[in-house]
Design an enzyme around this catalytic site. Sequence first.
Site, PDB file in Angstrom:
ATOM      1  N   CYS A   1      86.703  59.621  52.348  1.00 21.44           N
ATOM      2  CA  CYS A   1      85.938  60.843  52.556  1.00 21.44           C
ATOM      3  C   CYS A   1      86.836  61.942  53.113  1.00 21.44           C
ATOM      4  O   CYS A   1      87.824  61.667  53.796  1.00 21.44           O
ATOM      5  CB  CYS A   1      84.791  60.587  53.530  1.00 21.44           C
ATOM      6  SG  CYS A   1      83.550  59.431  52.939  1.00 21.44           S
TER       7      CYS A   1
ATOM      8  N   HIS B   1      88.172  54.707  55.346  1.00 20.14           N
ATOM      9  CA  HIS B   1      87.315  55.789  55.817  1.00 20.14           C
ATOM     10  C   HIS B   1      88.126  57.023  56.165  1.00 20.14           C
ATOM     11  O   HIS B   1      89.264  56.929  56.651  1.00 20.14           O
ATOM     12  CB  HIS B   1      86.541  55.352  57.057  1.00 20.14           C
ATOM     13  CG  HIS B   1      85.365  54.475  56.761  1.00 20.14           C
ATOM     14  ND1 HIS B   1      84.418  54.798  55.814  1.00 20.14           N
ATOM     15  CD2 HIS B   1      84.964  53.290  57.298  1.00 20.14           C
ATOM     16  CE1 HIS B   1      83.497  53.851  55.775  1.00 20.14           C
ATOM     17  NE2 HIS B   1      83.811  52.918  56.659  1.00 20.14           N
TER      18      HIS B   1
END
EC number: 3.4.22.-
Length: 613
Positions: A460, A404
């Site tokens: 991301c 992430h």
Amino acid sequence: MEKIYVKIYELSGLEDKDNFSCYIKIYWQNKKYKSCILQKNPYKFNEIFLLPIDIKNNVKDEKNNILSIEVWSSGILNNNKIAYTFFELDHIRRERISSEKINLIDVVKKCTLQISVHIINNNQDILFCNIKDIFGNNKNDKEIHDAILKYGGNERHIIKELRKEKEIGQYNNIYFNDYVNVLNTDPSQNYIYNDMPKITPNNIYNNMNNDQTNHTYLKAPNSLYNNENTIYSSNVHYSTYMNNSPTYKNSNNMNHVTNMYASNDLHNSNHFKPHSNAYSTINYDNNNYIYPQNHTNIYNRASPGSDQTLYFSPCNQKKALLIGINYYGTKYELNGCTNDTLRMKDLLVTKYKFYDSSNNIVRLIDNEANPNYRPTRRNILSALMWLTRDNKPGDILFFLFSGHGSQEKDHNHIEKDGYNESILPSDFETEGVIIDDELHKYLIQPLNEGVKLIAVVDSCNSGSSIDLAYKYKLKSKKWKEDKNPFHVICDVTQFSGCKDKEVSYEVNTGQIAPGGSLVTAMVQILKNNMNTPSIITYEYLLHNIHAHVKQHSNQTVTFMSSQKFNMNRLFDFEHIIKNKNNQLGQIINKYIEKNKSKNKNKLKHELKNLFFF
């Protein structure tokens, strides 16, 4: 709710000639679970499965519920079951299986699978299982439970207590190596740049009322750019702001003077010009080509499209740090990040001749039994120190992060969009994230001239996650310099899964084990060209990755570099080009007062909370 905690370690017992691709299938309560596919023996899976137990609480249901574990071979035309084993649920309750080697029932081949199978109710049970797997029968259940209660779930302290050691020592079947030795070592002082910006554990910056920030001043030699061969010794006169600066020597006997000056006051600080602080052992010819001592330039021409000298060391080292975080048992759980590390490791070893050794390749994954090799914030920073330690001209380094990513507000007012990009360790909720400034400090700034680093960040908001100075625009085929670039002396390139304001997705087509969009595309393209490396240029690779990713999602693959170069340059782990930046360190062209648009500001905060991948 009760769950079955299954940990698959390693498949062994197959003959050397049985070098086919293998994967594990698990069947439980009409559901099928599948591991990643490993392509060669030994098959070290190191994967965890959490299987919910949804039955009535009676003996008959316990016996009728069967956990089946099968080994399958993966072929081009079809897959075949090789061997299997099974356990009744009541057997799992009665007899715990802790890191045991099970002789499987053979269908095609005889083989052995090392596994652990436990019933768990909460995270404390998982902690108990992990520690039990480490110590086996050397520690009884009471000793482990007492240690857990004493240290409140701090696994590192629990293991110290059980081993009666002052420092974390050797674990079962795991030996000390360079990475473990770095764990409790403070970062060495950077002799090329000052720390920029100042990093605090909680990413909190003091005295921000006056838009204050830290500066980085250049301490690299002017002679890198003017054909001089200067010796800088301890007797050379220092300027006023360097009076107390120590001189350090690195492994190549190059003298460096550290500039300790860093001001938090923008109104009273001055930008100093670089001083002649030359590498004492580097020689230059009339064309400003650099020939480091004890290293040989074996090429008579540069890489295609490049007019720069290449470095080559006959004793160079290749090191890789691979980080994959699936965030097991959390609301942010992913499926393919640990698979990405396995795929990339296989590519580095088989195609690019990295040594398959724990001294050359370190993997941090969150289902690892040894806590030193889990991707906590502390371990990631320690691993970055391991990767860059004792680097020298000719060394080749590789960095992968799959997990992430998010964004944090930039209190230094340097980032164009007002936000720092960040990666999320497995313990980010308690220990915090790692922002791009920290990644730059630990991963980029320690690298010497003549060192090459290739970074892949599949998360991301990853576009500029290691703060490189130049971005390549694939559409216009032009380079664009960052608003406030940090120029470095090494040769660094970065592939990112998406732009800073985008999300990056996983790919799960059912044909292969799930993985990140960028890593899946990159590995497939490079493996498809296994025997034709001469056609793989950066332009070719970036274009094909972009096309491959667009088939599955709308994210935009981003490519950045420490310097501009011709994109016809070969993508490889051999050629290292001379850095031609004529300035080093942080260049502040404009401080960012605020975001240009409230809508953009709102979008950033929304993206910060997105955890698709």
